[in-house]
Write an enzyme that holds these catalytic residues in place. Structure first.
Site, PDB file in Angstrom:
ATOM      1  N   GLY A 214      34.244  -7.211   2.787  1.00  0.00           N
ATOM      2  CA  GLY A 214      34.094  -6.101   0.451  1.00  0.00           C
ATOM      3  C   GLY A 214      33.320  -6.926  -0.106  1.00  0.00           C
ATOM      4  O   GLY A 214      32.455  -7.307  -1.020  1.00  0.00           O
ATOM      5  N   THR A 215      34.267  -8.024  -0.151  1.00  0.00           N
ATOM      6  CA  THR A 215      34.334  -9.245  -1.471  1.00  0.00           C
ATOM      7  C   THR A 215      32.738  -9.509  -1.226  1.00  0.00           C
ATOM      8  O   THR A 215      31.382  -9.901  -2.894  1.00  0.00           O
ATOM      9  CB  THR A 215      34.903 -10.244  -1.539  1.00  0.00           C
TER      10      THR A 215
ATOM     11  N   ASN B 228      41.576   1.263  -5.701  1.00  0.00           N
ATOM     12  CA  ASN B 228      42.442   0.735  -4.721  1.00  0.00           C
ATOM     13  C   ASN B 228      43.910   0.681  -5.953  1.00  0.00           C
ATOM     14  O   ASN B 228      44.701   1.296  -4.733  1.00  0.00           O
ATOM     15  CB  ASN B 228      41.969  -0.621  -4.177  1.00  0.00           C
TER      16      ASN B 228
ATOM     17  N   GLN C  12      37.689   1.557  -0.568  1.00  0.00           N
ATOM     18  CA  GLN C  12      38.436   2.396  -0.929  1.00  0.00           C
ATOM     19  C   GLN C  12      37.744   3.894  -0.346  1.00  0.00           C
ATOM     20  O   GLN C  12      38.979   4.480   0.253  1.00  0.00           O
ATOM     21  CB  GLN C  12      39.654   2.543  -1.730  1.00  0.00           C
TER      22      GLN C  12
ATOM     23  N   GLY D 238      35.483  -3.588   6.374  1.00  0.00           N
ATOM     24  CA  GLY D 238      36.228  -2.628   7.556  1.00  0.00           C
ATOM     25  C   GLY D 238      37.515  -2.847   7.738  1.00  0.00           C
ATOM     26  O   GLY D 238      37.825  -1.904   8.379  1.00  0.00           O
ATOM     27  N   HIS D 239      37.752  -3.435   7.605  1.00  0.00           N
ATOM     28  CA  HIS D 239      39.689  -3.622   8.104  1.00  0.00           C
ATOM     29  C   HIS D 239      40.280  -2.400   6.467  1.00  0.00           C
ATOM     30  O   HIS D 239      41.271  -1.914   6.717  1.00  0.00           O
ATOM     31  CB  HIS D 239      40.546  -4.836   7.166  1.00  0.00           C
TER      32      HIS D 239
ATOM     33  N   THR E 189      25.140 -16.075  11.861  1.00  0.00           N
ATOM     34  CA  THR E 189      25.171 -15.823  12.897  1.00  0.00           C
ATOM     35  C   THR E 189      26.279 -14.559  13.103  1.00  0.00           C
ATOM     36  O   THR E 189      27.277 -14.843  12.368  1.00  0.00           O
ATOM     37  CB  THR E 189      25.710 -16.371  14.585  1.00  0.00           C
TER      38      THR E 189
ATOM     39  N   CYS F 229      51.710 -11.288  -9.459  1.00  0.00           N
ATOM     40  CA  CYS F 229      52.447 -12.407  -9.907  1.00  0.00           C
ATOM     41  C   CYS F 229      51.153 -13.721 -10.286  1.00  0.00           C
ATOM     42  O   CYS F 229      50.800 -14.087  -9.148  1.00  0.00           O
ATOM     43  CB  CYS F 229      53.102 -12.944  -9.076  1.00  0.00           C
TER      44      CYS F 229
HETATM   45  N1  PLP Z   1      37.007  -4.097  -3.188  1.00  0.00           N
HETATM   46  C1  PLP Z   1      37.726  -2.914  -3.245  1.00  0.00           C
HETATM   47  C2  PLP Z   1      38.115  -1.376  -4.150  1.00  0.00           C
HETATM   48  C3  PLP Z   1      39.163  -3.341  -2.498  1.00  0.00           C
HETATM   49  O1  PLP Z   1      40.285  -2.104  -2.351  1.00  0.00           O
HETATM   50  C4  PLP Z   1      38.573  -4.723  -1.782  1.00  0.00           C
HETATM   51  C5  PLP Z   1      39.986  -5.145  -0.712  1.00  0.00           C
HETATM   52  O2  PLP Z   1      41.405  -4.856  -1.415  1.00  0.00           O
HETATM   53  C6  PLP Z   1      38.258  -5.117  -2.295  1.00  0.00           C
HETATM   54  C7  PLP Z   1      36.750  -4.915  -2.167  1.00  0.00           C
HETATM   55  C8  PLP Z   1      37.488  -6.815  -0.845  1.00  0.00           C
HETATM   56  O3  PLP Z   1      37.079  -6.467   0.376  1.00  0.00           O
HETATM   57  P1  PLP Z   1      37.522  -7.407   1.155  1.00  0.00           P
HETATM   58  O4  PLP Z   1      38.720  -7.404   1.687  1.00  0.00           O
HETATM   59  O5  PLP Z   1      36.453  -6.776   2.470  1.00  0.00           O
HETATM   60  O6  PLP Z   1      36.978  -9.062   1.050  1.00  0.00           O
END
Ligand code: PLP
Length: 394
Positions: free
Chosen positions: A71-72, A150, A178, A199-200, A236, A324
């Site tokens: 996602g990042t 999130n 999310q 994905g996760h 790849t 933290c």
């Molecule tokens: N954006 C949101 C709203 C998330 O909750 C998260 C992960 O906690 C991310 C982005 C980042 O996703 P990833 O862990 O796949 O980089």
């Protein structure tokens, strides 16, 4: 003891069906999808299949789906693409409650010559749309607003945002990490230009993400190199994970409605049970416009980390509203942006459920948590008893 896992906004269990779909791509089907030979080509065909499944969950077409590593990466790709496509525009607009994947990038850009507007939210965690409209300018290169938060699960009014941005001719990106798989999303009904998935978070594997890029949106790749993903993302392809992502999206589409009802009912059972049993507790965020799986509850005058540690003794796994950093416990930027008072933000716990939870688990949390809070309050200098004046609960 099996964990009672209520931290699904952090990550989810990979669905057994997803694991099964992925396994052959680690063993007999290990070809490189870019190879000329049939062995690689058969994998490429399966990737096309997975792309269609992702597209179908979003109401998109498969050419609009780009696989990334997380996602990042999807978030960064979207923002940098918009900035590079329009180099004369030096303004970005986003919210104060974004995930660090957008927040940190926004802060970096602000320190490096861009003008960045962080739109405030109210006590419910809802966007100040008037502020947003006032700050959208002719020099705005892109807006980025998460679909669902999130920490609190609060859902932003994406259709309305899409209307505002398309009217002003400014591209809109949404971090829907999310939201996808938890609530219905139909991009054929609203003009969102780019959207990120991970994905996760939807019972797929870690290390795979998706960026949706609406047809016609100017695009500049983030990673340069080979010609994978039609030249839009070099490297790849992570074939097994792409297949897993496709299967996870397919499962989400099949089960969303029924599972959501069940997950929402469990979440409400947990939330109501805890609010009834524990004085000085309140829900953070807009209870009406929330993901069905998430509740963030502020327990006034106790420390979130202490609650987590004591719950861990019963194998209950949740998250707190503090991070933290450098030895000091700072309440999260999301709760601070919502003006949740300090003693409540500190004692905020996020419970995020999934289809693998059960009513019995919710009942166990409702049984174990009240004595934990009571014990911690006996030691708390802040606990005066009574109602939680702090967090918003409506
Ligand atoms: N954006 C949101 C709203 C998330 O909750 C998260 C992960 O906690 C991310 C982005 C980042 O996703 P990833 O862990 O796949 O980089």
């Amino acid at each position: 003891m099996n964990p009672i896992y209520v931290d699904n906004n952090a990550t989810t269990q990979v669905a057994p069906e997803v694991v099964e779909a992925m396994l052959p791509y680690f063993t007999e089907l290990y070809g490189n999808p870019s190879s000329m030979h049939r062995f690689g080509g058969s994998v490429a065909a399966k990737l096309g299949n997975a792309r269609e499944k992702v597209a179908s969950l979003l109401g998109a077409s498969s050419e609009e789906i780009l696989f990334t590593s997380c996602g990042t990466e999807s978030d960064s790709t979207a923002i940098w693409s918009a900035l590079r496509s329009n180099p004369e525009k030096r303004h970005i607009i986003t919210s104060r409650v974004e995930h660090p994947a957008i927040k940190s990038l926004g802060e970096y850009l602000a320190e490096n010559g861009y003008r960045v507007t962080f739109v405030p939210v109210d006590r419910r965690g809802q966007l100040d749309l008037d502020y947003l409209k006032k700050h959208l300018g002719d020099d705005t290169a892109v807006g980025s607003f998460m679909w669902a938060n999130n920490e609190t699960g609060v859902i932003f009014p994406m259709e309305e945002l899409a209307g505002i941005f398309s009217e002003r001719g400014v591209p809109l990106h949404t971090d829907a990490v999310q939201a996808v798989g938890k609530i219905p999303i139909d991009l054929s009904r609203m003009k969102v230009d780019m959207l990120s998935i991970s994905g996760h978070k939807l019972h797929g594997p870690k290390g795979i993400g998706v960026l949706y890029v609406r047809k016609g949106t100017p695009f500049k790749p983030f990673l340069l190199g080979g010609h994978q993903e039609h030249g839009r993302r070099a490297g790849t392809e992570n074939a097994a994970s792409i297949i897993g992502m496709g299967r996870a999206c397919e499962l989400a589409a099949e089960n969303m409605e029924a599972e959501n009802k069940r997950v929402r009912a469990m979440r409400d059972r947990l939330e109501n049970g805890l609010l009834e049993a524990i004085p000085g507790a309140a829900v953070n965020g807009d209870r009406g416009k929330r993901l069905p799986n998430t509740t963030s509850i502020a327990f006034d005058a106790v420390e979130g980390e202490a609650i987590l540690l004591m719950m861990d003794e019963f194998s209950i796994c949740a998250s707190s509203g503090s991070a933290c950093t450098s030895g000091s416990l700072e309440p999260s930027h999301v709760l601070r942006a919502m003006n949740v008072p300090f003693t409540s933000a500190h004692g905020s716990i996020r419970f995020s459920l999934s289809v693998y939870n059960t009513d019995a688990e919710m009942d166990l949390i409702i049984e174990k948590l009240p004595p934990i809070i009571a014990r911690l309050r006996e030691m708390s200098p802040f606990w005066k008893g009574g109602a939680c004046a702090a967090a918003f609960s409506a």
